[in-house]
Write a protein that holds these residues in place. Structure first.
Motif, mmCIF file in Angstrom:
data_model
loop_
_atom_site.group_PDB
_atom_site.id
_atom_site.type_symbol
_atom_site.label_atom_id
_atom_site.label_comp_id
_atom_site.label_asym_id
_atom_site.label_seq_id
_atom_site.Cartn_x
_atom_site.Cartn_y
_atom_site.Cartn_z
ATOM 1 N N LYS A 172 3.330 3.555 -14.871
ATOM 2 C CA LYS A 172 2.695 2.883 -16.004
ATOM 3 C C LYS A 172 1.834 3.814 -16.853
ATOM 4 O O LYS A 172 1.950 3.829 -18.080
ATOM 5 C CB LYS A 172 1.861 1.722 -15.473
ATOM 6 N N LEU A 215 5.536 -9.822 -17.083
ATOM 7 C CA LEU A 215 5.818 -8.543 -16.430
ATOM 8 C C LEU A 215 5.806 -7.411 -17.450
ATOM 9 O O LEU A 215 5.273 -6.335 -17.196
ATOM 10 C CB LEU A 215 7.177 -8.591 -15.720
ATOM 11 N N SER A 262 6.555 0.207 -13.674
ATOM 12 C CA SER A 262 5.164 -0.130 -13.346
ATOM 13 C C SER A 262 4.523 0.966 -12.510
ATOM 14 O O SER A 262 3.331 1.252 -12.658
ATOM 15 C CB SER A 262 5.097 -1.458 -12.601
ATOM 16 N N ALA A 263 5.307 1.579 -11.645
ATOM 17 C CA ALA A 263 4.781 2.666 -10.822
ATOM 18 C C ALA A 263 4.417 3.867 -11.689
ATOM 19 O O ALA A 263 3.549 4.655 -11.333
ATOM 20 C CB ALA A 263 5.804 3.067 -9.763
ATOM 21 N N LEU A 307 11.742 -2.665 -13.883
ATOM 22 C CA LEU A 307 10.342 -2.971 -14.208
ATOM 23 C C LEU A 307 9.397 -2.482 -13.110
ATOM 24 O O LEU A 307 8.299 -1.994 -13.407
ATOM 25 C CB LEU A 307 10.160 -4.464 -14.453
ATOM 26 N N THR A 308 9.802 -2.589 -11.863
ATOM 27 C CA THR A 308 8.974 -2.109 -10.754
ATOM 28 C C THR A 308 8.827 -0.595 -10.819
ATOM 29 O O THR A 308 7.732 -0.058 -10.634
ATOM 30 C CB THR A 308 9.590 -2.523 -9.403
ATOM 31 N N THR A 309 9.924 0.079 -11.112
ATOM 32 C CA THR A 309 9.883 1.534 -11.241
ATOM 33 C C THR A 309 8.994 1.948 -12.410
ATOM 34 O O THR A 309 8.182 2.878 -12.291
ATOM 35 C CB THR A 309 11.307 2.097 -11.442
ATOM 36 N N ASN A 346 2.225 -6.803 -18.643
ATOM 37 C CA ASN A 346 1.492 -6.059 -17.617
ATOM 38 C C ASN A 346 1.857 -4.580 -17.666
ATOM 39 O O ASN A 346 1.001 -3.720 -17.462
ATOM 40 C CB ASN A 346 1.782 -6.635 -16.231
ATOM 41 N N LEU A 347 3.088 -4.293 -17.973
ATOM 42 C CA LEU A 347 3.546 -2.909 -18.012
ATOM 43 C C LEU A 347 3.012 -2.166 -19.233
ATOM 44 O O LEU A 347 2.499 -1.062 -19.131
ATOM 45 C CB LEU A 347 5.081 -2.869 -17.998
ATOM 46 N N ASN A 397 16.998 -5.601 -13.449
ATOM 47 C CA ASN A 397 15.820 -5.580 -14.328
ATOM 48 C C ASN A 397 14.521 -5.529 -13.537
ATOM 49 O O ASN A 397 13.583 -4.838 -13.929
ATOM 50 C CB ASN A 397 15.816 -6.785 -15.260
ATOM 51 N N ILE A 398 14.449 -6.256 -12.441
ATOM 52 C CA ILE A 398 13.238 -6.237 -11.601
ATOM 53 C C ILE A 398 13.014 -4.844 -11.031
ATOM 54 O O ILE A 398 11.884 -4.340 -11.014
ATOM 55 C CB ILE A 398 13.338 -7.289 -10.465
ATOM 56 N N ILE A 399 14.080 -4.198 -10.580
ATOM 57 C CA ILE A 399 13.958 -2.838 -10.046
ATOM 58 C C ILE A 399 13.475 -1.886 -11.133
ATOM 59 O O ILE A 399 12.590 -1.055 -10.906
ATOM 60 C CB ILE A 399 15.306 -2.367 -9.448
#
Length: 120
Positions: A111, A32, A108-109, A104-106, A35-36, A100-102
């Motif tokens: 990026k 993850l 990634s948006a 990383l998702t934020t 990818n970021l 942490n998932i939230i």
């Protein structure tokens, strides 16, 4: 005598849970992060630092809470205390994981903005 047994079981189970979850998050979280950031060295460094922080927070919590047991006088109280303390550890790990998932998702948006920031 019941307290000593409880401390031993609590520390053993807590350490096993912390180690296994940490190892799993470290192994799978790397992808993850890669990818970021799209930089293997940076991703490895961040992932290792996150693992150290994870272990410090959780082992610290385990150490602090081991002294918070009441006097235990029966096997029933031992099981209740263990279920309570181990349940809290599992809940904290779950909350930290979803946090942490939230994040990383934020990230990634956003990026492209982050990549530009690190490349400057």
């Amino acid at each position: 005598m019941y307290n000593l047994i409880t401390y031993t079981i609590y520390l053993a189970i807590g350490a096993i849970i912390i180690f296994l979850v940490g190892r799993n998050l470290h192994k799978n979280g790397y992808y993850l992060i890669l990818n970021l950031f799209e930089n293997e060295l940076f991703s490895t460094t961040i992932n290792n630092l996150l693992l150290v922080g994870y272990y410090l927070v959780n082992i610290g919590y385990l150490a602090i809470t081991v002294v918070k047991f009441d006097q235990l006088h029966s096997l029933e109280l031992v099981l209740i205390a263990l279920a309570d303390k181990i349940g809290v550890i599992i809940l904290i790990l779950g909350i930290l994981h979803f946090n942490n998932i939230i994040i990383l998702t934020t990230l990634s948006a956003r990026k492209q903005q982050i990549i530009k920031l690190f490349n400057n």
